[in-house]
Design a protein around this motif. Structure first.
Motif, PDB file in Angstrom:
ATOM      1  N   UNK A  86     -27.772  20.769   6.255  1.00 32.62           N
ATOM      2  CA  UNK A  86     -26.989  22.008   6.474  1.00 32.62           C
ATOM      3  C   UNK A  86     -25.515  21.754   6.162  1.00 32.62           C
ATOM      4  N   UNK A  87     -25.051  20.538   6.421  1.00 39.62           N
ATOM      5  CA  UNK A  87     -23.650  20.212   6.085  1.00 39.62           C
ATOM      6  C   UNK A  87     -23.465  20.259   4.569  1.00 39.62           C
ATOM      7  N   UNK A  88     -24.498  19.761   3.833  1.00 42.03           N
ATOM      8  CA  UNK A  88     -24.380  19.792   2.366  1.00 42.03           C
ATOM      9  C   UNK A  88     -24.336  21.238   1.880  1.00 42.03           C
ATOM     10  N   UNK A  89     -25.197  22.101   2.457  1.00 43.86           N
ATOM     11  CA  UNK A  89     -25.216  23.498   2.019  1.00 43.86           C
ATOM     12  C   UNK A  89     -23.901  24.192   2.362  1.00 43.86           C
ATOM     13  N   UNK A  90     -23.312  23.824   3.508  1.00 42.32           N
ATOM     14  CA  UNK A  90     -21.993  24.388   3.867  1.00 42.32           C
ATOM     15  C   UNK A  90     -20.954  23.970   2.838  1.00 42.32           C
ATOM     16  N   UNK A  91     -21.038  22.719   2.424  1.00 41.47           N
ATOM     17  CA  UNK A  91     -20.110  22.186   1.425  1.00 41.47           C
ATOM     18  C   UNK A  91     -20.281  22.938   0.093  1.00 41.47           C
ATOM     19  N   UNK A  92     -21.537  23.143  -0.291  1.00 41.50           N
ATOM     20  CA  UNK A  92     -21.801  23.841  -1.558  1.00 41.50           C
ATOM     21  C   UNK A  92     -21.241  25.264  -1.497  1.00 41.50           C
ATOM     22  N   UNK A  93     -21.492  25.947  -0.368  1.00 41.36           N
ATOM     23  CA  UNK A  93     -20.962  27.313  -0.218  1.00 41.36           C
ATOM     24  C   UNK A  93     -19.434  27.319  -0.224  1.00 41.36           C
ATOM     25  N   UNK A  94     -18.838  26.286   0.348  1.00 41.36           N
ATOM     26  CA  UNK A  94     -17.363  26.223   0.385  1.00 41.36           C
ATOM     27  C   UNK A  94     -16.799  26.087  -1.023  1.00 41.36           C
ATOM     28  N   UNK A  95     -17.474  25.271  -1.863  1.00 46.51           N
ATOM     29  CA  UNK A  95     -16.977  25.132  -3.250  1.00 46.51           C
ATOM     30  C   UNK A  95     -17.230  26.422  -4.038  1.00 46.51           C
ATOM     31  N   UNK A  96     -18.355  27.094  -3.749  1.00 40.37           N
ATOM     32  CA  UNK A  96     -18.621  28.366  -4.444  1.00 40.37           C
ATOM     33  C   UNK A  96     -17.576  29.399  -4.057  1.00 40.37           C
ATOM     34  N   UNK A  97     -17.156  29.348  -2.796  1.00 41.16           N
ATOM     35  CA  UNK A  97     -16.114  30.284  -2.341  1.00 41.16           C
ATOM     36  C   UNK A  97     -14.833  30.034  -3.137  1.00 41.16           C
ATOM     37  N   UNK A  98     -14.508  28.765  -3.372  1.00 38.21           N
ATOM     38  CA  UNK A  98     -13.318  28.434  -4.178  1.00 38.21           C
ATOM     39  C   UNK A  98     -13.466  29.011  -5.595  1.00 38.21           C
ATOM     40  N   UNK A  99     -14.650  28.874  -6.181  1.00 37.42           N
ATOM     41  CA  UNK A  99     -14.875  29.328  -7.564  1.00 37.42           C
ATOM     42  C   UNK A  99     -14.837  30.852  -7.659  1.00 37.42           C
ATOM     43  N   UNK A 100     -15.245  31.530  -6.565  1.00 36.43           N
ATOM     44  CA  UNK A 100     -15.266  32.987  -6.562  1.00 36.43           C
ATOM     45  C   UNK A 100     -13.931  33.561  -6.108  1.00 36.43           C
ATOM     46  N   UNK A 101     -12.997  32.692  -5.714  1.00 34.32           N
ATOM     47  CA  UNK A 101     -11.715  33.154  -5.156  1.00 34.32           C
ATOM     48  C   UNK A 101     -10.521  32.777  -6.018  1.00 34.32           C
ATOM     49  N   UNK A 102     -10.581  31.622  -6.637  1.00 35.49           N
ATOM     50  CA  UNK A 102      -9.367  31.079  -7.282  1.00 35.49           C
ATOM     51  C   UNK A 102      -9.285  31.252  -8.788  1.00 35.49           C
ATOM     52  N   UNK A 103     -10.248  31.934  -9.423  1.00 32.67           N
ATOM     53  CA  UNK A 103     -10.267  31.994 -10.889  1.00 32.67           C
ATOM     54  C   UNK A 103     -10.340  33.438 -11.383  1.00 32.67           C
ATOM     55  N   UNK A 104      -9.953  34.379 -10.495  1.00 32.79           N
ATOM     56  CA  UNK A 104      -9.997  35.784 -10.913  1.00 32.79           C
ATOM     57  C   UNK A 104     -11.434  36.266 -10.990  1.00 32.79           C
ATOM     58  N   UNK A 105     -11.626  37.393 -11.699  1.00 28.95           N
ATOM     59  CA  UNK A 105     -12.977  37.960 -11.804  1.00 28.95           C
ATOM     60  C   UNK A 105     -13.800  37.077 -12.730  1.00 28.95           C
ATOM     61  N   UNK A 106     -14.978  36.650 -12.244  1.00 28.75           N
ATOM     62  CA  UNK A 106     -15.821  35.818 -13.109  1.00 28.75           C
ATOM     63  C   UNK A 106     -17.103  36.569 -13.459  1.00 28.75           C
ATOM     64  N   UNK A 107     -17.768  36.095 -14.525  1.00 32.09           N
ATOM     65  CA  UNK A 107     -18.984  36.771 -14.988  1.00 32.09           C
ATOM     66  C   UNK A 107     -20.155  36.528 -14.054  1.00 32.09           C
ATOM     67  N   UNK A 108     -20.221  35.288 -13.513  1.00 31.93           N
ATOM     68  CA  UNK A 108     -21.317  34.993 -12.611  1.00 31.93           C
ATOM     69  C   UNK A 108     -21.510  33.510 -12.404  1.00 31.93           C
ATOM     70  N   UNK A 109     -22.591  33.178 -11.674  1.00 34.39           N
ATOM     71  CA  UNK A 109     -22.915  31.788 -11.366  1.00 34.39           C
ATOM     72  C   UNK A 109     -24.291  31.440 -11.938  1.00 34.39           C
TER      73      UNK A 109
END
Ligand code: FHN
Length: 450
Positions: A196-219
């Motif tokens: 669960x810690x790993x999944x939290x980490x993965x979600x945290x990095x996805x949050x960075x990718x969805x927050x810090x690079x403007x509008x993105x096409x997708x994942x």
């Protein structure tokens, strides 16, 4: 009287008992039933993005990371059983001073591509972006210290190219990617960790990718297949993405029928419905937009010794056949560690761009045509125009099955001249005079009677 009341009492008890039993059964059934998944209702901007995606048809896939330094593909850590202690030396060698985001984006545009999908993190867990939840990234561990995803996002936005992020579920580096899966077993990590810690980490990095690079096409997710029985909490992860950017398209290369919450479906090294490469055995074509991804040689990540280049003709045929299967074509490059894309790829991509400049109308904005894919070629359709793509045919005429609508007129895309055809109850006969033959794809555009 006494008899009557006891009968009533008995009836009342039976009814009560029955009621109770039914209630308990319902409760039990409710328990048995899988948790009611909140029905994923794609936001209107997501539906619009799906339409854009299907019209776009052609994208650039980029596998780039510290593994490029070894020039032996993106699986080198696993294939050469390199433990983390040794692999940790690689980022210090990764200094892509020749990287030019503007040049990459310009090449994608010149190739006729409408979007770029780049590895934000591959299986070695290394983040090609500035991550605040890990120092295993390009800012903290390389002499380059620049966020290449930021540079690319800015250039893509300026050029009207959409940017997607490939993100690996699988992680050969993170200590909490535990229990381990099928791969990365020689990383030297301790035999413990908290999933669960790993999944939290993965979600945290996805949050960075969805927050810090403007509008993105997708994942573009990958690596689920390393632990197919694990609880990946996908519903939570997909909700995180759609809450942050409702238009972002989520796809997952799990090689199965699409899961709830996904917006497009990809096929690896095969057209939808085919399984020549062995990835699509358990896959079922769903009703989402489709995409096929492929390499230009045999490698995703830079491989210094891979000379098995596909010809430009093969690559154009792949793009056209994908369109005939109602799918996009995501064509891959594995840039070199200095940040440049090797010349063999650049040459062929430019050649594809030249072909698309002349023939793009028969690809962009189309969907799979009324005549299903054939050995000789495919059809695509846009409104009342059907494009017949003759890819592999030697004769001066070709017979197609009867179409649902009659053909009003026809033209050769090569020179725009009128095309000769005979419509018969048995089908449609199209004439292909040698003067209109294209070296890659001879296209005849049929205008249907409305
Ligand atoms: O393991 C990956 C591989 O490195 C590459 O990223 C491809 C791209 O579709 N997907 C996985 C193999 O299925």
């Amino acid at each position: 009287m006494k008899m009557k009341t006891s009968k009533c009492a008995l009836k009342a008890r039976i009814v009560l008992a029955l009621g109770l039993t039914m209630l308990m059964t319902l409760a039990m059934l409710a328990n048995l039933a899988p948790p009611v998944r909140a029905e994923y209702r794609p936001h209107p901007s997501n539906i619009e993005a799906r339409r854009w995606f299907q019209d776009a048809k052609f994208g650039l896939f980029v596998h780039w990371g510290t593994y490029s330094v070894l020039g032996d593909g993106e699986w080198v850590m696993n294939n050469r059983k390199i433990p983390i202690a040794a692999y940790d030396r690689l980022p210090a060698q990764f200094n892509p001073t020749e990287f030019d985001a503007k040049e990459w984006v310009a090449l994608a545009k010149a190739t006729g591509m409408k979007y770029i999908t780049i590895t934000s993190k591959h299986h070695d867990g290394f983040a090609m972006f500035d991550s605040k939840v890990s120092d295993w990234d390009i800012i903290d561990r390389t002499p380059y210290k620049k966020d290449v995803l930021k540079m690319l996002a800015d250039e893509c936005r300026a050029a009207g190219i959409k940017l997607f992020f490939y993100h690996s579920h699988l992680d050969w580096h993170h200590p909490d990617y535990f229990p381990r899966g099928r791969t990365g077993l020689d990383s030297g990590r301790a035999n413990k960790g908290e999933w669960s810690k790993y999944l939290d980490y993965m979600d945290a990095q996805l949050k960075e990718l969805l927050t810090n690079y403007g509008e993105i096409g997708g994942i573009w997710f990958d690596g689920w297949w390393d632990r197919p029985d694990a609880d990946w909490r996908l519903e939570q992860t997909y909700k995180l993405i759609h809450d942050l950017q409702p238009q972002a398209l989520v796809g997952n290369n799990h090689h199965r029928r699409p899961f709830a919450g996904e917006d497009f479906q990809m096929f690896e090294k095969d057209l939808p419905g085919k399984n020549t490469a062995g990835f699509s055995g358990d896959s079922v074509i769903g009703d989402l937009p489709l995409e096929t991804c492929e390499t230009m040689n045999n490698s995703w990540g830079f491989n210094i010794n891979d000379r098995k280049f596909k010809s430009t003709r093969e690559l154009i045929h792949y793009l056209v056949r994908a369109a005939g299967h109602n799918a996009n074509f995501l064509l891959n490059v594995g840039p070199m560690p200095n940040g440049q894309i090797q010349p063999e790829f650049v040459t062929q991509l430019r050649e594809m761009g030249q072909w698309l400049e002349k023939n793009g109308e028969a690809i962009y904005g189309t969907r799979g045509g009324p005549v299903t894919p054939r050995g000789w070629g495919v059809t695509t359709r846009k409104g009342n125009t059907v494009y017949v793509h003759v890819l592999d045919w030697a004769d001066e005429a070709i017979a197609l099955p009867r179409l649902a609508q009659r053909v009003k007129s026809a033209r050769y895309l090569k020179d725009g001249s009128k095309a000769d055809f005979i419509e018969h109850e048995y089908g449609l006969l199209l004439k292909i005079p040698s003067r209109v033959i294209d070296e890659h794809d001879t296209i005849i555009a049929l205008e249907l009677v409305q």
